[in-house]
Scaffold this active site. Sequence first.
Site, short mmCIF file in Angstrom:
data_model
loop_
_atom_site.label_atom_id
_atom_site.label_comp_id
_atom_site.label_asym_id
_atom_site.label_seq_id
_atom_site.Cartn_x
_atom_site.Cartn_y
_atom_site.Cartn_z
N ARG A 367 0.96 -1.41 0.06
CA ARG A 367 -0.05 0.29 0.24
C ARG A 367 0.74 1.32 0.19
NH1 ARG A 367 -4.34 -2.58 4.78
NH2 ARG A 367 -4.61 -3.93 3.15
N GLN A 385 0.34 -9.88 6.06
CA GLN A 385 -0.77 -10.18 7.18
C GLN A 385 -0.94 -11.25 7.48
OE1 GLN A 385 -4.04 -8.07 4.18
NE2 GLN A 385 -4.29 -6.61 5.74
N HIS A 389 -10.36 -15.14 5.96
CA HIS A 389 -12.12 -14.46 4.96
C HIS A 389 -12.40 -16.00 5.54
CE1 HIS A 389 -9.50 -11.78 3.03
NE2 HIS A 389 -10.09 -11.39 3.43
N HIS A 519 -14.28 -11.01 6.92
CA HIS A 519 -12.20 -10.54 6.97
C HIS A 519 -11.45 -10.28 8.49
CE1 HIS A 519 -13.00 -8.75 3.10
NE2 HIS A 519 -13.92 -8.53 4.00
#
Length: 646
Positions: A367, A385, A389, A519
């Site tokens: 990002r 991360q 999910h 999430h």
Amino acid sequence: MIKITFPDGTVRDYKAGITGLELAKDISPALAREVLSVTVNGEVTDLTRPINSDASIRLHKWDDEEGKHTFWHSSAHLMAEAIEQLWPGTKFGIGPAIENGFYYDIEPGNGHELTDDDLILIENKMKELASRNQPIERREVSKQEAIAYFTKKGDEYKLELISELEDGTISFYSSGTFVDLCRGPHLPSTEPIKAIKVLSLAGAYWRGDEKRKMLTRVYGITFPKQKMLDEYLAFLEEAKKRDHRRIGKELELFTFSPKVGMGLPLWMPRGAEIRASLINFLTSILKKRGYKIVATPHIGNVNLYKTSGHYEKYGESSFRPISTPQEGEQFMLKPMNCPHHCEIYNATPHSYKDLPLRMAEFGTVYRYEQSGELHGLTRVRSFTQDDAHHFCRPDQLREEFKSIIDLVLYVFRLLNFNEFTAQVSLRDPDHKEKYIGTDENWERAERDIIEAAAEMNLSTVVETGEAAFYGPKLDFMVKDAIGRKWQLGTIQVDYNLPERFDLTYNGSDNQKHRPVMIHRTIFGSMERFVAVLIENSAGKFPLWLAPDKAVILPISEKYNDYAKNVLELLNNSDICTLIDERSEKIGKKIRDNELKRIPYLLIVGEKEEQTGTISVRRQGEGDKGTMKPEEFIKYIKEEIKREIAV
RNA sequence: GCCGAUGUAGCUCAGUUGGCCAGAGCAGCUGAUUUGUAAUCUGCAGGUCGGGGGUUCGAAUCCCUUCAUCGGCUCCA
């Protein structure tokens, strides 16, 4: 007469119009000296305000948040007075108390630009003014009068604030020469403000809007005693030593290189070891909890993110798409893993009997954070991360959500993360255009989160406007060394992506149904989690996470051979051990290795060589006696087992 | 991105109002020492003073610019 109810339940009669300060005096003169503000029927107010009807009250001293808040709010006014005297014509924005101290947003008069040198001027002026023990007085004014006052003064910021207030609710507070639009409450006078420190300057957009003018924010902190200020400043110094950027360098855990690029962390061997231990630890827990591990590429076709809605939201402000030799073909570095996971879901048909499906990946994402936002490992441009999910039926959502709360609490407990805040992050109802999805889905998702948290007896704080653009969240926040809050784990209910990706399952009615997606992360990201771990442990990791478990310190070079035998034995038993063969005195070797926070120091000399033993010293604790290497291996393995007794 | 500050050896920092070849401690390498629970001694090496441009007889020091870092703001899928 009116009835006053005290916090302990006692009720006493007083004459109407009595003030909080008089009540305190009635209880004890000592209390009257310490009391700072009073809560009357749930509203924190000035000690000098008359109480005219029956009321329940609570008096606040320094130890109460309300008391501190009042103290610092008044200090902000004192600072404003000092600034106004130093630079007449200064315009004032807002000047609230904050968690540690207070600030005031200002636009200095005559185009003066504040520099760090001015801080001491302000501080000295404040001390001078405080020593005059000026009363702080409240006055209720009409809107018209308020507008007239600040129009004359030429302060457009205050005028803007007044324009949003209802007539009849406006009050001014004056302290010395300074008059401010303010709701209060305030101290009766500046008398209790004994210790003052003007800390720093910063720019801050007026009303937090980056399109509006940037004001100068002056931060300060005050205390009723000099000793408390000294202690606070000492604490800040101590906290600097726990800064993960500093410890990361000292212990060689991670680094950054301008050649690689800012915000792109490079894990050094010891840091990578910790990172890997955490991943292994979490993976073993996930497998027990029915997660399936998946892996996906670091890039995806730009159309994937157009489908998900991320491109529209972030495409312009993030890493630019990658072009290929193929005309019109573009890929993006993946900013999140969810679209990829949706496509894994779509790769096979799903029955209602298969759900919930839990898909996990330690997925590295990219990002383009703005340059000024980068911060050590806590805010980076590439991070991994511990993402997952959950695809479930609507009727499973509540239980699924609760099971994740349970997982987060379980992992935090194992890691001794006790100081966290669970935050329910909802959308800003005044700015619905910032979010995607229908009102119905949003309301449903917000209700799901609030109720699931309540059913888990999780105490939460609610923040509006903190939701993700596609759904509300339950965030787990922890503090760093100097008290800044960082989001680690997050659990998000999402009704939107399943529609955008047309996810379906076959129900018992043999019809297509839409699953709900959750999430979630536990650590948040490996980078941020390690950063917080470093700051909370000051680099003294629990044994199971310590990259090196032990170091062997031969008393002299004569025992290096014996030391190497022990080294081999330990390393062969999966206990990562080092050896310090330098020709240094044992005291020096102990000191150096203590500072490296290696959990066990194993000292070997003549005595140990003859008896086939090692002398064990625990980092930070000292000598633990002599034992055989085999005993030590057992001992250390037991300790690790105890630490992560899953 | 915005405001303010900082940038000198691997690390932590000195470096007076611009003036001889830029300093210290730690770490590193030498050599001596062979050490018993938080710093043994010796010597050496290491810096285009963040990069670029300018002012000046002369710049680590002054000016401009750029990059990075720090504290905030904004942002944080």
